[in-house]
Design a protein around this motif. Structure first.
Motif, PDB file in Angstrom:
ATOM      1  N   LEU A 133       0.853  -1.182   0.000  1.00  0.00           N
ATOM      2  CA  LEU A 133       0.000   0.000   0.000  1.00  0.00           C
ATOM      3  C   LEU A 133       0.890   1.233   0.000  1.00  0.00           C
ATOM      4  O   LEU A 133       1.707   1.413   0.904  1.00  0.00           O
ATOM      5  N   THR A 134       0.744   2.064  -1.022  1.00  0.00           N
ATOM      6  CA  THR A 134       1.684   3.165  -1.212  1.00  0.00           C
ATOM      7  C   THR A 134       1.145   4.529  -0.808  1.00  0.00           C
ATOM      8  O   THR A 134       1.898   5.499  -0.769  1.00  0.00           O
ATOM      9  N   ASN A 135      -0.161   4.625  -0.507  1.00  0.00           N
ATOM     10  CA  ASN A 135      -0.740   5.921  -0.157  1.00  0.00           C
ATOM     11  C   ASN A 135      -1.691   5.771   1.024  1.00  0.00           C
ATOM     12  O   ASN A 135      -2.340   4.731   1.188  1.00  0.00           O
ATOM     13  N   SER A 136      -1.791   6.819   1.832  1.00  0.00           N
ATOM     14  CA  SER A 136      -2.753   6.840   2.925  1.00  0.00           C
ATOM     15  C   SER A 136      -4.042   7.508   2.468  1.00  0.00           C
ATOM     16  O   SER A 136      -4.083   8.193   1.444  1.00  0.00           O
ATOM     17  N   GLY A 137      -5.113   7.311   3.247  1.00  0.00           N
ATOM     18  CA  GLY A 137      -6.411   7.842   2.870  1.00  0.00           C
ATOM     19  C   GLY A 137      -7.177   6.846   2.013  1.00  0.00           C
ATOM     20  O   GLY A 137      -6.639   5.833   1.574  1.00  0.00           O
ATOM     21  N   ASN A 271      -4.875   3.283   0.379  1.00  0.00           N
ATOM     22  CA  ASN A 271      -5.378   3.036  -0.966  1.00  0.00           C
ATOM     23  C   ASN A 271      -4.202   2.701  -1.885  1.00  0.00           C
ATOM     24  O   ASN A 271      -3.044   2.694  -1.473  1.00  0.00           O
ATOM     25  N   THR A 272      -4.496   2.417  -3.127  1.00  0.00           N
ATOM     26  CA  THR A 272      -3.517   2.164  -4.183  1.00  0.00           C
ATOM     27  C   THR A 272      -2.563   1.002  -3.876  1.00  0.00           C
ATOM     28  O   THR A 272      -1.361   1.195  -3.681  1.00  0.00           O
ATOM     29  N   PRO A 273      -3.094  -0.220  -3.816  1.00  0.00           N
ATOM     30  CA  PRO A 273      -2.184  -1.373  -3.671  1.00  0.00           C
ATOM     31  C   PRO A 273      -1.432  -1.651  -4.967  1.00  0.00           C
ATOM     32  O   PRO A 273      -2.026  -1.594  -6.054  1.00  0.00           O
TER      33      PRO A 273
END
Length: 279
Positions: A133-137, A271-273
């Motif tokens: 997972l590269t981004n939070s939110g 988000n964004t796996p």
């Protein structure tokens, strides 16, 4: 690694003279981990006899935990020596497997290595998908008054750090009535949690993997009960329909025996796996 940096002064004849204290000791640390280079480092590595290439294959027994280790690496394939990355992993394959068999626990060793533990209850062949997972939110989709959710492009979309709205309608000055948020959620400890949508003026639904709860205006139910494992990231979806178009007040809350009821912090939403190398 460790390096030395030489700094010299050049006179008019081109003669180099080291400046004071040169050379300087320099330590270069690895960069941030990237999914494209992060890979399985032990527990399932084999050499394919035909190609001579390293491949990943896992062998385990029904009802017993199998495990493997993933090493986080930066964009230059240097191993990262600190923890803190987030991964989601799922077992895929035989439809006879229990829903809980899909879940893979990920234990952060704190040194850039992560242990993945899985257990299945039915003998068969499976695949394990591993993503970082590269981004939070979480990803938000916002729809104008259409009467129902649509499958096409939303009227607006953005990453929402957390669901805690207590204000009039959006800065876009558009009257959205249908909302959908999707992403992943982690929990601060293992145990029983209650999740709640508060401030609703219509109705909403929370899905966490296979578990869901429905919330309606003036509903007195205490919340969605969920038994969480702190070492698992869960798929999350929240849908909400508002009957008012002038104001918007919604909070996504949780509580447990260890934490009071509060808005779920952005540090637990992702988000964004992106698949790791080889997955």
């Amino acid at each position: 690694g460790k390096y030395q940096l030489d700094v010299n002064f050049a006179d008019i004849k081109g003669v180099l003279t080291p400046i004071r204290f040169s050379p300087f000791d320099v330590v270069i640390h690895p960069g941030h981990a990237t999914p494209e280079t992060t890979e399985v480092s032990s527990g399932g590595l084999e050499v394919d006899i035909g190609t001579g290439q390293k491949v990943v294959r896992f062998n385990s027994h029904v009802g017993l935990f199998g495990s493997f280790v993933v090493a986080a690496k930066d964009m230059f394939a240097n191993e990262v020596n600190v923890g803190g990355n987030r991964f989601i992993a799922r077992v895929k394959g035989d439809i006879n497997a229990e829903p809980s068999d899909r879940l893979v626990r990920v234990i952060d060793q704190g040194n850039g290595h992560y242990t993945f533990a899985y257990k299945v209850s039915y003998a068969s062949s499976y695949q394990i998908d591993v993503a970082m997972l590269t981004n939070s939110g979480i990803h938000g989709e916002y729809y104008l008054n259409k009467g129902s959710f649509k499958d096409g492009t939303p009227d607006n979309a953005l990453i929402q750090s957390q669901l805690g709205f207590e204000s009039e309608r959006w800065a876009f000055n558009r009257r959205f009535t249908h909302f959908r948020w999707t992403g992943y959620i982690s929990f601060p400890h293992t145990g029983d949690f209650q999740l709640q949508l508060d401030g609703i003026d219509g109705y909403g639904t929370i899905w966490i993997d296979e578990v869901h709860g429905i919330f309606r205006r003036h509903d007195k139910r205490s919340g969605l009960d969920f038994k969480a494992d702190e070492n698992i990231l869960y798929e999350l979806k929240v849908e909400y329909v508002s009957v008012r178009s002038d104001r918007f007040s919604l909070q996504f809350l949780w509580s447990s025996r260890k934490i009071r009821q509060q808005i779920i912090s952005k540090k637990y939403l992702f988000n964004t796996p992106k698949p790791i190398k080889g997955s």
